[in-house]
Design an enzyme around this catalytic site. Sequence first.
Site, PDB file in Angstrom:
ATOM      1  N   ARG A  90      51.790  -6.162  75.774  1.00  0.00           N
ATOM      2  CA  ARG A  90      51.383  -4.856  76.289  1.00  0.00           C
ATOM      3  C   ARG A  90      51.642  -4.852  77.788  1.00  0.00           C
ATOM      4  O   ARG A  90      51.380  -5.852  78.464  1.00  0.00           O
ATOM      5  CB  ARG A  90      49.891  -4.602  76.027  1.00  0.00           C
ATOM      6  CG  ARG A  90      49.539  -4.205  74.611  1.00  0.00           C
ATOM      7  CD  ARG A  90      50.071  -2.818  74.233  1.00  0.00           C
ATOM      8  NE  ARG A  90      49.759  -2.420  72.877  1.00  0.00           N
ATOM      9  CZ  ARG A  90      50.554  -2.617  71.815  1.00  0.00           C
ATOM     10  NH1 ARG A  90      51.719  -3.222  71.949  1.00  0.00           N
ATOM     11  NH2 ARG A  90      50.185  -2.202  70.608  1.00  0.00           N
ATOM     12  N   HIS A 129      60.089  -0.487  74.423  1.00  0.00           N
ATOM     13  CA  HIS A 129      59.042  -0.852  73.449  1.00  0.00           C
ATOM     14  C   HIS A 129      59.580  -0.791  72.008  1.00  0.00           C
ATOM     15  O   HIS A 129      59.116   0.012  71.197  1.00  0.00           O
ATOM     16  CB  HIS A 129      57.813   0.069  73.615  1.00  0.00           C
ATOM     17  CG  HIS A 129      56.581  -0.472  72.953  1.00  0.00           C
ATOM     18  ND1 HIS A 129      55.305  -0.209  73.411  1.00  0.00           N
ATOM     19  CD2 HIS A 129      56.412  -1.255  71.858  1.00  0.00           C
ATOM     20  CE1 HIS A 129      54.416  -0.803  72.639  1.00  0.00           C
ATOM     21  NE2 HIS A 129      55.069  -1.442  71.679  1.00  0.00           N
ATOM     22  N   GLU A 144      53.808   3.406  80.106  1.00  0.00           N
ATOM     23  CA  GLU A 144      54.929   3.861  79.250  1.00  0.00           C
ATOM     24  C   GLU A 144      54.823   5.356  78.997  1.00  0.00           C
ATOM     25  O   GLU A 144      53.715   5.854  78.805  1.00  0.00           O
ATOM     26  CB  GLU A 144      54.880   3.115  77.914  1.00  0.00           C
ATOM     27  CG  GLU A 144      55.224   1.652  78.078  1.00  0.00           C
ATOM     28  CD  GLU A 144      55.041   0.866  76.788  1.00  0.00           C
ATOM     29  OE1 GLU A 144      54.931   1.488  75.716  1.00  0.00           O
ATOM     30  OE2 GLU A 144      54.995  -0.355  76.861  1.00  0.00           O
TER      31      GLU A 144
HETATM   32  C1  8YV Z   1      54.512  -0.600  67.447  1.00  0.00           C
HETATM   33  C2  8YV Z   1      53.433  -2.536  68.657  1.00  0.00           C
HETATM   34  O1  8YV Z   1      55.800  -0.114  67.538  1.00  0.00           O
HETATM   35  O2  8YV Z   1      52.516  -3.383  66.685  1.00  0.00           O
HETATM   36  C3  8YV Z   1      52.352  -3.155  67.870  1.00  0.00           C
HETATM   37  O3  8YV Z   1      51.292  -3.448  68.457  1.00  0.00           O
HETATM   38  O4  8YV Z   1      53.388  -2.514  69.834  1.00  0.00           O
HETATM   39  C4  8YV Z   1      54.618  -1.980  67.972  1.00  0.00           C
HETATM   40  O5  8YV Z   1      55.004  -2.806  66.922  1.00  0.00           O
HETATM   41  C5  8YV Z   1      53.604   0.324  68.169  1.00  0.00           C
HETATM   42  O6  8YV Z   1      52.288  -0.083  68.116  1.00  0.00           O
HETATM   43  C6  8YV Z   1      53.694   1.686  67.544  1.00  0.00           C
HETATM   44  O7  8YV Z   1      52.953   1.794  66.387  1.00  0.00           O
END
Ligand code: 8YV
Length: 323
Positions: free
Chosen positions: A237, A284, A266
């Site tokens: 993150r 991302h 973001e």
């Molecule tokens: C997703 C992510 O694309 O799983 C996660 O925590 O960051 C990504 O795999 C994002 O959360 C959107 O759902």
Amino acid sequence: MKPKVFVTRPLPTPALEVLSSVCNVRSHQEDTSMPTSQLAEDCREAEGILVNSTRVSEEVLLAAPRLRAISNCGIGYDNIDVAVCNRRRIPITNTAGSLEETTADMAFTLLLATARRAIEADRYVREGRWERWQFGLMHGLDVHHKTLGLIGFGGIGQPMARRGRGFSMRILYYARHRTADSVERELGAEYTDLESLLRQSDFTSLHVPLTPDTRHIINGKTINLMKNTAVLVNTARGPVVDEEALVDALSSRKIAGAGLDVFEREPHVHADLARLDNVVLAPHIGSATGETRLRMATLAVRNLIAMLAGERPRNLVNPEIYS
Ligand code: 8YV
């Protein structure tokens, strides 16, 4: 009567069909994050929400008195106000088990691309700047036999260790809890504290969730511990890293480079990051493959259906609501 659910982004058709066979589904038709006020309005009647990279704030939760299940389509659930859900005893699930290997692939891609200047090299050739072969052209950093430091050693950190082992790397890890001996042995990973991990690692890759403890775990002070030949990789993150401090370190070559898939605000990316050539940037997309997106959506649907049927779901992230 089928329970009413709201879905915050379009789902792959096979997943949507399964959900629609059991639930009365309404969904946001665009692949964009919904403003809170609109989500609150759309969730008024909802008993379940399937949320995909959209904030589920207290305002949304207060506007949804019938809500009894939240299925997050992603492993990180820092987008959800867990404290309010816990007070209301609303179960939350994530999609652990569906995307870890894919995200580790992306982390290793960023590591290699940064070390070997792959994006810069591609640009150089495309822009017609390559005039002759040179012995001294575009030197990068060796990856094999180097030290890979993993901050966070769960579902994504461990597959990352496996990739590192494939490149004959020494693996160090730091995590809140030490992993079982058998796992350490299998992955050839050594547990260490954060400071010595940062001091020794040639590549440091972040695999922690965003919590108050991990926010800005990489900051001016911790960056100072890193080698000036070190590369930082972040697929976790954005706010795990103090972006301002990272930009300083990259501009002054206090560290050698960074491969970043996530950012503090973001989709805004710090303007200086985009100017630096020792940085590889991605929007991302850690879990973004067709196969994995379908697996994530299918699991998120399965979790939501289980919760609405009153079952305790496999991917429950707030078991405290049952105690
Ligand atoms: C997703 C992510 O694309 O799983 C996660 O925590 O960051 C990504 O795999 C994002 O959360 C959107 O759902």
